[in-house]
Scaffold this motif. Structure first.
Motif, PDB file in Angstrom:
ATOM      1  N   GLN A   1       4.519   3.114 -10.142  1.00 36.16           N
ATOM      2  CA  GLN A   1       5.222   3.303 -11.402  1.00 36.16           C
ATOM      3  C   GLN A   1       4.265   3.013 -12.562  1.00 36.16           C
ATOM      4  O   GLN A   1       3.276   2.293 -12.416  1.00 36.16           O
ATOM      5  CB  GLN A   1       6.412   2.333 -11.489  1.00 36.16           C
ATOM      6  N   LYS A   2       4.593   3.568 -13.729  1.00 34.40           N
ATOM      7  CA  LYS A   2       3.797   3.268 -14.914  1.00 34.40           C
ATOM      8  C   LYS A   2       3.853   1.773 -15.200  1.00 34.40           C
ATOM      9  O   LYS A   2       4.899   1.142 -15.060  1.00 34.40           O
ATOM     10  CB  LYS A   2       4.331   4.044 -16.121  1.00 34.40           C
ATOM     11  N   GLY A   3       2.721   1.217 -15.631  1.00 35.12           N
ATOM     12  CA  GLY A   3       2.662  -0.204 -15.946  1.00 35.12           C
ATOM     13  C   GLY A   3       2.128  -1.056 -14.815  1.00 35.12           C
ATOM     14  O   GLY A   3       1.913  -2.262 -15.008  1.00 35.12           O
ATOM     15  N   TYR A   4       1.932  -0.461 -13.633  1.00 33.20           N
ATOM     16  CA  TYR A   4       1.378  -1.200 -12.499  1.00 33.20           C
ATOM     17  C   TYR A   4      -0.011  -0.668 -12.173  1.00 33.20           C
ATOM     18  O   TYR A   4      -0.283   0.529 -12.284  1.00 33.20           O
ATOM     19  CB  TYR A   4       2.268  -1.065 -11.263  1.00 33.20           C
ATOM     20  N   GLU A   5      -0.895  -1.582 -11.777  1.00 35.38           N
ATOM     21  CA  GLU A   5      -2.250  -1.201 -11.392  1.00 35.38           C
ATOM     22  C   GLU A   5      -2.499  -1.558  -9.940  1.00 35.38           C
ATOM     23  O   GLU A   5      -2.058  -2.597  -9.452  1.00 35.38           O
ATOM     24  CB  GLU A   5      -3.277  -1.918 -12.276  1.00 35.38           C
ATOM     25  N   ALA A   6      -3.221  -0.670  -9.269  1.00 37.68           N
ATOM     26  CA  ALA A   6      -3.519  -0.890  -7.856  1.00 37.68           C
ATOM     27  C   ALA A   6      -4.444  -2.080  -7.684  1.00 37.68           C
ATOM     28  O   ALA A   6      -5.404  -2.262  -8.439  1.00 37.68           O
ATOM     29  CB  ALA A   6      -4.173   0.360  -7.266  1.00 37.68           C
ATOM     30  N   SER A   7      -4.136  -2.910  -6.688  1.00 34.17           N
ATOM     31  CA  SER A   7      -4.989  -4.048  -6.381  1.00 34.17           C
ATOM     32  C   SER A   7      -4.648  -4.554  -4.993  1.00 34.17           C
ATOM     33  O   SER A   7      -3.575  -4.252  -4.451  1.00 34.17           O
ATOM     34  CB  SER A   7      -4.774  -5.178  -7.399  1.00 34.17           C
ATOM     35  N   LYS A   8      -5.528  -5.327  -4.428  1.00 34.54           N
ATOM     36  CA  LYS A   8      -5.262  -5.929  -3.124  1.00 34.54           C
ATOM     37  C   LYS A   8      -4.082  -6.887  -3.218  1.00 34.54           C
ATOM     38  O   LYS A   8      -3.281  -7.003  -2.282  1.00 34.54           O
ATOM     39  CB  LYS A   8      -6.500  -6.659  -2.622  1.00 34.54           C
ATOM     40  N   GLU A   9      -3.972  -7.565  -4.355  1.00 31.73           N
ATOM     41  CA  GLU A   9      -2.876  -8.519  -4.533  1.00 31.73           C
ATOM     42  C   GLU A   9      -1.523  -7.800  -4.531  1.00 31.73           C
ATOM     43  O   GLU A   9      -0.557  -8.267  -3.918  1.00 31.73           O
ATOM     44  CB  GLU A   9      -3.063  -9.297  -5.839  1.00 31.73           C
ATOM     45  N   LEU A  10      -1.470  -6.652  -5.221  1.00 33.47           N
ATOM     46  CA  LEU A  10      -0.226  -5.908  -5.246  1.00 33.47           C
ATOM     47  C   LEU A  10       0.110  -5.362  -3.862  1.00 33.47           C
ATOM     48  O   LEU A  10       1.270  -5.372  -3.440  1.00 33.47           O
ATOM     49  CB  LEU A  10      -0.308  -4.757  -6.255  1.00 33.47           C
ATOM     50  N   ALA A  11      -0.895  -4.907  -3.134  1.00 33.68           N
ATOM     51  CA  ALA A  11      -0.659  -4.400  -1.784  1.00 33.68           C
ATOM     52  C   ALA A  11      -0.085  -5.486  -0.886  1.00 33.68           C
ATOM     53  O   ALA A  11       0.857  -5.253  -0.126  1.00 33.68           O
ATOM     54  CB  ALA A  11      -1.958  -3.850  -1.193  1.00 33.68           C
TER      55      ALA A  11
ATOM     56  N   LEU B   1       4.497  -8.109   1.975  1.00 40.11           N
ATOM     57  CA  LEU B   1       5.389  -9.264   2.158  1.00 40.11           C
ATOM     58  C   LEU B   1       6.821  -8.909   1.786  1.00 40.11           C
ATOM     59  O   LEU B   1       7.771  -9.353   2.428  1.00 40.11           O
ATOM     60  CB  LEU B   1       4.897 -10.442   1.306  1.00 40.11           C
ATOM     61  N   PHE B   2       6.958  -8.096   0.747  1.00 41.63           N
ATOM     62  CA  PHE B   2       8.286  -7.636   0.327  1.00 41.63           C
ATOM     63  C   PHE B   2       8.969  -6.902   1.482  1.00 41.63           C
ATOM     64  O   PHE B   2      10.138  -7.132   1.779  1.00 41.63           O
ATOM     65  CB  PHE B   2       8.131  -6.716  -0.886  1.00 41.63           C
TER      66      PHE B   2
ATOM     67  N   PRO C   1       4.116  -2.076   6.536  1.00 42.42           N
ATOM     68  CA  PRO C   1       2.856  -1.334   6.619  1.00 42.42           C
ATOM     69  C   PRO C   1       1.647  -2.262   6.732  1.00 42.42           C
ATOM     70  O   PRO C   1       1.554  -3.249   6.002  1.00 42.42           O
ATOM     71  CB  PRO C   1       2.828  -0.537   5.318  1.00 42.42           C
ATOM     72  N   ARG C   2       0.760  -1.946   7.652  1.00 45.61           N
ATOM     73  CA  ARG C   2      -0.469  -2.720   7.787  1.00 45.61           C
ATOM     74  C   ARG C   2      -1.559  -2.179   6.881  1.00 45.61           C
ATOM     75  O   ARG C   2      -2.557  -2.847   6.622  1.00 45.61           O
ATOM     76  CB  ARG C   2      -0.937  -2.713   9.249  1.00 45.61           C
ATOM     77  N   ILE C   3      -1.395  -0.944   6.435  1.00 44.59           N
ATOM     78  CA  ILE C   3      -2.334  -0.351   5.480  1.00 44.59           C
ATOM     79  C   ILE C   3      -1.533   0.190   4.307  1.00 44.59           C
ATOM     80  O   ILE C   3      -0.529   0.888   4.506  1.00 44.59           O
ATOM     81  CB  ILE C   3      -3.136   0.804   6.111  1.00 44.59           C
ATOM     82  N   ILE C   4      -1.965  -0.132   3.099  1.00 46.07           N
ATOM     83  CA  ILE C   4      -1.370   0.452   1.896  1.00 46.07           C
ATOM     84  C   ILE C   4      -2.476   1.138   1.112  1.00 46.07           C
ATOM     85  O   ILE C   4      -3.490   0.518   0.765  1.00 46.07           O
ATOM     86  CB  ILE C   4      -0.662  -0.603   1.035  1.00 46.07           C
ATOM     87  N   ASP C   5      -2.270   2.418   0.881  1.00 53.13           N
ATOM     88  CA  ASP C   5      -3.258   3.236   0.174  1.00 53.13           C
ATOM     89  C   ASP C   5      -2.645   3.686  -1.146  1.00 53.13           C
ATOM     90  O   ASP C   5      -1.647   4.415  -1.159  1.00 53.13           O
ATOM     91  CB  ASP C   5      -3.622   4.445   1.046  1.00 53.13           C
ATOM     92  N   PHE C   6      -3.207   3.231  -2.258  1.00 54.39           N
ATOM     93  CA  PHE C   6      -2.711   3.627  -3.567  1.00 54.39           C
ATOM     94  C   PHE C   6      -3.374   4.943  -3.989  1.00 54.39           C
ATOM     95  O   PHE C   6      -4.601   5.056  -3.973  1.00 54.39           O
ATOM     96  CB  PHE C   6      -2.995   2.551  -4.612  1.00 54.39           C
ATOM     97  N   VAL C   7      -2.576   5.914  -4.381  1.00 53.40           N
ATOM     98  CA  VAL C   7      -3.087   7.210  -4.819  1.00 53.40           C
ATOM     99  C   VAL C   7      -2.367   7.615  -6.106  1.00 53.40           C
ATOM    100  O   VAL C   7      -1.354   7.023  -6.481  1.00 53.40           O
ATOM    101  CB  VAL C   7      -2.872   8.302  -3.744  1.00 53.40           C
ATOM    102  N   THR C   8      -2.906   8.626  -6.771  1.00 56.20           N
ATOM    103  CA  THR C   8      -2.285   9.085  -8.016  1.00 56.20           C
ATOM    104  C   THR C   8      -1.189  10.109  -7.774  1.00 56.20           C
ATOM    105  O   THR C   8      -0.298  10.288  -8.608  1.00 56.20           O
ATOM    106  CB  THR C   8      -3.340   9.696  -8.951  1.00 56.20           C
ATOM    107  N   GLU C   9      -1.241  10.803  -6.633  1.00 52.46           N
ATOM    108  CA  GLU C   9      -0.181  11.746  -6.289  1.00 52.46           C
ATOM    109  C   GLU C   9      -0.166  11.982  -4.788  1.00 52.46           C
ATOM    110  O   GLU C   9      -1.177  11.797  -4.108  1.00 52.46           O
ATOM    111  CB  GLU C   9      -0.358  13.080  -7.028  1.00 52.46           C
ATOM    112  N   LEU C  10       0.985  12.404  -4.293  1.00 49.58           N
ATOM    113  CA  LEU C  10       1.142  12.719  -2.879  1.00 49.58           C
ATOM    114  C   LEU C  10       1.037  14.227  -2.682  1.00 49.58           C
ATOM    115  O   LEU C  10       1.464  15.000  -3.548  1.00 49.58           O
ATOM    116  CB  LEU C  10       2.508  12.245  -2.375  1.00 49.58           C
ATOM    117  N   PRO C  11       0.496  14.654  -1.548  1.00 49.49           N
ATOM    118  CA  PRO C  11       0.456  16.099  -1.284  1.00 49.49           C
ATOM    119  C   PRO C  11       1.861  16.630  -1.053  1.00 49.49           C
ATOM    120  O   PRO C  11       2.644  16.045  -0.309  1.00 49.49           O
ATOM    121  CB  PRO C  11      -0.400  16.198  -0.005  1.00 49.49           C
ATOM    122  N   LYS C  12       2.182  17.741  -1.730  1.00 49.02           N
ATOM    123  CA  LYS C  12       3.538  18.298  -1.620  1.00 49.02           C
ATOM    124  C   LYS C  12       3.468  19.813  -1.596  1.00 49.02           C
ATOM    125  O   LYS C  12       2.490  20.412  -2.034  1.00 49.02           O
ATOM    126  CB  LYS C  12       4.399  17.886  -2.830  1.00 49.02           C
TER     127      LYS C  12
END
Length: 575
Positions: A498-508, A513-514, A525-536
């Motif tokens: 979402q707007k206002g959030y930045e990708a980081s290891k801490e956020l992942a 944990l959430f 998820p054991r892996i979290i990959d932050f991207v700007t868009e998903l393929p659609k």
């Protein structure tokens, strides 16, 4: 009313009444162009058929008489160019109004229409040209697209003619509008050997698999009648209203929502030929043109909700449906709160018509794909081929021992081997997994390829996505499986923030944990990959297979337990 020609009973008191008593009268040698469009042109010539606009302030309202005449003139143009019954013509027309001209014209001639998306590159086109032996390609006026077509044509002997609906033709291309007005607007219905019959192939759509070349799904001339249920009893289109299905014409969902069932049921089709999906613009058009019924994948609903609905007058909107991806409960609730409309989910495939749906006789079950459509005998089976118990996940199949459901495809064009495989055991294998609850409602889990098998657990991507969507930082997410030496597979989440959030290891770590706190730990998820868009796809459906293919190519695997804390990745730009 045209609908009366095909149904002896139109109104039903309950789902059970609809499922048990719905029957279609199938005319001999039915042809949608002559038996629906021309019939309207004779009896109600001023009835709206197509309400069209684009991003360049161009707009048109076509009546059935308009489209009858335009498609007859287009049929004469095609015959002049050598198109005959059985020839294959590819249409790459996005949402241009000429798509309706050409589609109906091909139906008149008995030629086979093969719609395709403008996203295809030369290599994709080359495969399709050769596989179907395309004789003519028709595109809108886009130099980049036409350059790809030219490249593909150079390697395909079957392609004889290239046509543009633009004003200026490239070298060796024919401009449709150069002589369009000179062709007569009457085209007599063919007779004898040139006539079309119910079991002739009318349209072919390419549908992609995850591990092989695209398949060619062939539908016959009775296919449009199968979408009466889609439009009248699932989308609940309004007689005299305007229905909007977002899909681009290169995808089979366009035939679900942009022509056949809607017109038979009396609704006009509203089409917004957008070059780029911008939520605010879509909402502006829906308000301006007073759309009465709307269908889109959940992703589109998510984006228009994020944009905000309050500034737009959507008071004309009466009924909304969704398909293509499992419906997230949060989307359903937010849309209901803001519009008062309870979204109705459904399910089907390119090979089928509406297969299951929430039909509006009772409150919908949010997230459920509903109950079987009339004519569809559904079952869920386990790995041994035995029926699953309630709540047990298995493969969704369609029984055909009492005949194929109306509107279901007969097989893959020019591919007997694939046809035999998908009908193995005397049933149709959808390749999708689902479960049925104790009330008889079906719940979509995913493609058989989408299921994640980790430490003996069978994990639905949607179940994990449903959890992750509850985190305030997550705008969109696609869950897939990656190789894990100790578990077989591990859960990976590809996240758009979402707007206002930045990708980081801490956020992942926070998101992981959430998930663990509100769902079974093995689903986290054991892996979290932050991207700007998903393929659609253009219609907004998330392409998990694209993510899996990319991960395989890059040899993405789950981290060792000792390095699990490093599983969270940065944004793709920061890698």
């Amino acid at each position: 009313m045209i609908l009366n020609k095909f149904l002896s009973k139109i109104d039903y008191k309950s789902y059970e009444d609809l499922y048990k008593n719905f029957k279609i009268t199938i005319p001999n040698d039915f042809n949608f162009a002559y038996d629906v469009v021309d019939e309207y042109a004779k009896t109600e010539p001023k009835r709206e058929a197509l309400v069209w606009c684009d991003d360049n302030d161009e707009s048109h309202i076509y009546t059935f008489k308009d489209l009858s005449l335009a498609s007859q003139r287009t049929a004469n143009f095609l015959v002049e160019q050598g198109i005959q019954k059985g020839d294959r013509v590819m249409l790459i027309l996005r949402r241009r109004y000429e798509f309706w001209f050409f589609l109906l014209a091909l139906h008149r001639i008995g030629a086979i229409a093969i719609p395709a998306t403008n996203m295809l590159a030369a290599e994709d086109l080359e495969y399709r040209f050769n596989a179907a032996e395309i004789k003519m390609v028709v595109t809108y006026d886009d130099p980049a697209l036409q350059k790809e077509v030219d490249k593909a044509k150079s390697k395909c002997e079957s392609v004889e003619k290239l046509v543009t609906v633009g004003q200026t033709a490239r070298q060796n291309w024919i401009s449709f509008y150069d002589d369009y007005e000179l062709f007569p607007s009457t085209f007599e219905r063919p007779v004898g050997d040139a006539a079309t019959h119910n079991d002739d192939i009318m349209i072919v759509y390419f549908t992609s698999g995850t591990s092989s070349n695209p398949k060619m799904v062939a539908h016959t001339y009775t296919y449009p009648l199968g979408h009466i249920v889609t439009a009248k009893y699932w989308q609940h289109v309004v007689d005299g209203g305007r229905h909007l299905t977002v899909a681009e014409t290169g995808w089979a969902k366009a035939l679900w929502g942009k022509i056949y069932g809607q017109w038979i049921a009396g609704s006009a089709v509203f089409t917004y030929d957008m070059t780029t999906f911008i939520p605010g613009k879509l909402l502006e058009k829906m308000a301006e043109y007073k759309v009465t019924t709307f269908c889109a994948p959940p992703t589109v609903y998510r984006y228009i909700l994020q944009h905000g609905l309050s500034k737009y007058d959507l008071s004309s909107l009466q009924y909304c449906t969704t398909a293509g991806e499992a419906l997230n409960l949060d989307i359903y609730n937010r849309f209901y709160e803001q519009t008062g409309i309870r979204m109705q989910e459904g399910y089907g495939q390119t090979e089928l018509t509406l297969t299951t749906g929430n039909f509006g006789f009772s409150e919908p079950h949010p997230g459920s794909i509903g109950k079987p459509s009339p004519g569809y005998q559904m079952e869920i089976i386990n790995a041994e081929g035995k029926p699953c118990e309630a709540e047990e996940v298995g493969e969704l199949i369609i029984k055909i021992d009492q005949g194929k459901p109306f509107g279901m495809f007969g097989g893959y064009y020019r591919n007997a081997e694939r046809t035999e495989k998908v009908f193995e055991g005397g049933v149709y294998h959808t390749g999708d997994t689902a479960y049925r609850d104790k009330d008889g409602f079906f719940w979509f889990v995913g493609r058989t390829d989408d299921l994640i098998k980790s430490s003996g657990y069978r994990i639905s991507p949607f179940e994990v996505e449903e959890v992750l969507h509850k985190h305030p930082a997550v705008l969109e997410v696609a869950v897939t499986g990656v190789e894990d030496k100790s578990r077989g597979q591990a859960v990976k989440a590809t996240v758009v923030l979402q707007k206002g959030y930045e990708a980081s290891k801490e956020l992942a770590k926070e998101i992981q944990l959430f998930a663990k706190n509100i769902a079974a730990s093995y689903k986290s998820p054991r892996i979290i990959d932050f991207v700007t868009e998903l393929p659609k796809t253009i219609s907004g459906k998330i392409r998990r297979a694209t993510i899996r293919d990319k991960d395989t190519a890059e040899n993405v695997t789950a981290p060792d337990e000792a390095n699990a804390e490093n599983a969270a990745s940065e944004t793709s730009e920061e890698k």
